[in-house]
Design an enzyme around this catalytic site. Structure first.
Site, PDB file in Angstrom:
ATOM      1  N   ASP A  53       1.356  -4.600  -7.994  1.00 29.52           N
ATOM      2  CA  ASP A  53       1.481  -3.090  -7.627  1.00 29.52           C
ATOM      3  C   ASP A  53       1.344  -2.263  -9.007  1.00 29.52           C
ATOM      4  O   ASP A  53       0.383  -1.617  -9.105  1.00 29.52           O
ATOM      5  CB  ASP A  53       2.838  -2.589  -6.823  1.00 29.52           C
ATOM      6  CG  ASP A  53       2.587  -2.685  -5.601  1.00 29.52           C
ATOM      7  OD1 ASP A  53       1.925  -2.160  -4.989  1.00 29.52           O
ATOM      8  OD2 ASP A  53       3.612  -3.412  -4.893  1.00 29.52           O
ATOM      9  N   ILE A 159      -1.064  -0.908  -3.865  1.00 33.65           N
ATOM     10  CA  ILE A 159      -0.862  -1.907  -2.664  1.00 33.65           C
ATOM     11  C   ILE A 159      -0.189  -1.322  -1.462  1.00 33.65           C
ATOM     12  O   ILE A 159       1.001  -1.329  -1.455  1.00 33.65           O
ATOM     13  CB  ILE A 159      -0.550  -3.310  -2.936  1.00 33.65           C
ATOM     14  CG1 ILE A 159      -1.339  -4.225  -3.901  1.00 33.65           C
ATOM     15  CG2 ILE A 159      -0.528  -4.052  -1.753  1.00 33.65           C
ATOM     16  CD1 ILE A 159      -0.701  -5.533  -4.196  1.00 33.65           C
ATOM     17  N   THR A 162       3.211  -3.075   1.166  1.00 31.06           N
ATOM     18  CA  THR A 162       3.631  -3.818   0.110  1.00 31.06           C
ATOM     19  C   THR A 162       4.280  -4.986   0.926  1.00 31.06           C
ATOM     20  O   THR A 162       4.035  -6.089   0.482  1.00 31.06           O
ATOM     21  CB  THR A 162       4.511  -3.203  -1.086  1.00 31.06           C
ATOM     22  OG1 THR A 162       3.792  -2.373  -1.744  1.00 31.06           O
ATOM     23  CG2 THR A 162       4.773  -4.446  -1.950  1.00 31.06           C
TER      24      THR A 162
END
Length: 382
Positions: A53, A159, A162
C-alpha cells in the site's frame, strides 16, 4: 505523455508491485502492519496496511509529480507513508534518487530480506515509456486532452480491499459474474478531479489479479479508464446495456437489514454481495450490477474518485445518498447531488475528514438510480 496516459502507466507499475509483494508468502508475512489511531477505518475490527500500500502510493506520487510538477502537493492517498518495521522502528517510506538508495531504505523495513528489497526497488524505479503504457490500446494512445494539470488533483487508493489482498483467497467462485471476495476484489484506483469544483474527471481502475496465466501460474491484470471533462466523454469500455427492471444491486455484507429489505422486492431475487467499494463500483461499470448502494459513511474519497470518473464517462455517476433522498422528499426534481472530492468533512479528523458521509449510490443508467431511490425513500433514518 498526457495526464491520462500517465495515470494508466502509474497504475500498471502499481499493479506490478502489488503482484510482486504477494508472490513470496514468507516475505508477505513481513509486509503487514496494523493500522491504529486516526488512520484506522472504524468499520472493521482490524484494519491493515501493507508495505505494498505505502510503496505503491509513494511511487504514484513520485512518478506523477515528476512528470507533472503542477500536481506536486495535490496528489493524495489513503495511507501515511510511515511503516513500522519488525524492530518497532518507524520508517518513512519514499522513492529515493537511485534504486540503490531505495533498496537501502526498504532493507530497513525488510531486513534480513535484502534480495526482496532490491527486487522491490527495481520495480519502483522501472521506467514506463509511452509505448509501454498501452500496448494494443490504440484508444488510450490516441487520447489528447486539453486539461491543464494545474487544475487537477489526484486521489490514490493503492490497494482497495486491503483485507482481501492480505487474505489472498484465490478460489472464490463468482456468483452471476460477481466475485464475493478474494484477490479479484483487490484493485489499484487512481482518480483525478478538478481541484476547484471537486468533480472527478479522469479515472483508472487496475485489476492486478484479473486472471492467472495457465502456463506460468502468474497473475495477469487489466485496466479500465474513463474521461469526463467538459463535453468530453471517453472510456475504454462501452456503456452496459440497459437491463430491464428490476435493477440488480450490489451491497456490502455489512449493509443494514432495513436497506436490504427495501431493495429486495424491487431488485428481483435479491441483492448481490461483494468486498471492496472500488470492486462494487467496477461491477456497475462492467454491467454485472446496475447499482451499488451504501447507506453508511464508510467509504472515502480515495475509494470512489477513480470509478466515479469512469461512471461519468459512461453517462452515469455516483450520488450522495442522504442528499439525494433529502432532495427527493423536499420535492426537488433536479439532478441529485453527486459526490465531490475537494471538501473535507468539517470537524472530522484523520481519515474521517474524507469520508463519504451519508452513503452513496453508483449507477450508469438514470432509470436504475430512480428505482433505487424510490425504494430507499421509505426507509426510516435514511
Amino acid at each position: 505523455m498526457g495526464v491520462l496516459q500517465a495515470l494508466v502507466g502509474a497504475s500498471e507499475k502499481a499493479a506490478d508491485i502489488a503482484r510482486l509483494c504477494r508472490r513470496e508468502e514468507p516475505l508477505f508475512q513481513l509486509l503487514v502492519a496494523e493500522k491504529s489511531g486516526a488512520d484506522r477505518n472504524r468499520r472493521f475490527p482490524q484494519d491493515f496496511k501493507t508495505l505494498a500500500d505505502v510503496l505503491i502510493q509513494e511511487v504514484v506520487k513520485h512518478d506523477l509529480g515528476k512528470e507533472f510538477p503542477e500536481l506536486q502537493g495535490h496528489i493524495h492517498g489513503e495511507e501515511s507513508n510511515e511503516f513500522r518495521n519488525g524492530q518497532g522502528e518507524t520508517v518513512a517510506v519514499r522513492v529515493c534518487a537511485t534504486p540503490g538508495d531505495t533498496a537501502a531504505l526498504l532493507r530497513s523495513v525488510l531486513e534480513p530480506e535484502r534480495a526482496a528489497a532490491e527486487l522491490l526497488a527495481a520495480a519502483v524505479h522501472r521506467d514506463v515509456a509511452p509505448g509501454d503504457v498501452a500496448p494494443g490500446d490504440a484508444a488510450l494512445a490516441g487520447v489528447e486532452l486539453s486539461i491543464p494539470p494545474g487544475d487537477l488533483a489526484v486521489w490514490i487508493d493503492p490497494i482497495d480491499a486491503t483485507n482481501e489482498y492480505i487474505s489472498g483467497r484465490e478460489d472464490v467462485a463468482p456468483i452471476d459474474g460477481i466475485a464475493p471476495g478474494g484477490l479479484r476484489s483487490a484493485l489499484v484506483l487512481i482518480g483525478a478531479y478538478n481541484r476547484h469544483t471537486g468533480c472527478p474527471v479522469l479515472g483508472v481502475i487496475n485489476e492486478p489479479f484479473f486472471r492467472r496465466d495457465p502456463l506460468t501460474r502468474r497473475w495477469q491484470g487489466r485496466y479500465h479508464w474513463g474521461v469526463a471533462y467538459g463535453d468530453t466523454r471517453l472510456c475504454s469500455l462501452s456503456p452496459p446495456p440497459l437491463r430491464p427492471a428490476p435493477p440488480r444491486v450490489v451491497l456490502s455484507r455489512a449493509e443494514g437489514e432495513a436497506v436490504r429489505a427495501a431493495l429486495g422486492p424491487p431488485c428481483g431475487n435479491g441483492p448481490r454481495f461483494a468486498a471492496g467499494a472500488g470492486y462494487k463500483m467496477l461491477c456497475v461499470i462492467l454491467g454485472l450490477a446496475d447499482a451499488y448502494v451504501l447507506s453508511e459513511g464508510s467509504t472515502f474519497a480515495w475509494d470512489a474518485c477513480a470509478p466515479h470518473a469512469i461512471l461519468r464517462a459512461l453517462g452515469g455517476g455516483t450520488v450522495a445518498l442522504a442528499g439525494a433522498l433529502r432532495a427527493r422528499r423536499e420535492g426537488d426534481t433536479g439532478p441529485p447531488p453527486e459526490l465531490v472530492y475537494n471538501c473535507p468533512v468539517e470537524g472530522a479528523a484523520g481519515a474521517e475528514r474524507w469520508a463519504n458521509r451519508g452513503g452513496l449510490v453508483a449507477y450508469v443508467h438514470p432509470q436504475h438510480l430512480e428505482a433505487v431511490l424510490a425504494a430507499l425513500a421509505t426507509v426510516p433514518g435514511l
